[in-house]
Design a protein around this motif. Structure first.
Motif: not given
Length: 91
Positions: A57-67
């Motif tokens: 979940a943390r990785k997904a949130l980081r990815t969304l923030a980066e995109e």
């Protein structure tokens, strides 16, 4: 301390392994002397699953923030990639 035993020993002592797990003890199963699996208390397994879910979940949130506002694939796009263009007719 964690006990370890071979696959052969584990097969012969499955009930013992389960009793030990219920008592909070983990046992490492080896094949050819190398660790390949573990019998662990269910609480430890569930905690590991929760930790893995949290990391994803943390990785997904980081990815969304980066995109940012970049376009994302729709469900129809994913289905078409998996099953071909005709799959989008069903969705």
């Amino acid at each position: 301390m964690n006990e370890s035993m071979s696959v052969r020993e584990a097969r012969a002592n499955l009930a013992k392994l389960l009793d030990q797990a219920e008592e909070g003890e983990a046992t490492v199963i080896t094949r050819g002397g190398a660790p390949v699996a573990a019998v662990v208390p269910i609480e430890e397994y569930e905690a590991l699953e929760e930790a893995a879910d949290e990391l994803l979940a943390r990785k997904a949130l980081r990815t969304l923030a980066e995109e940012g506002d970049e376009p994302r694939a729709t469900l129809a796009d994913v289905l078409a990639d998996l099953f071909g263009p005709s799959a989008t007719d069903v969705a």
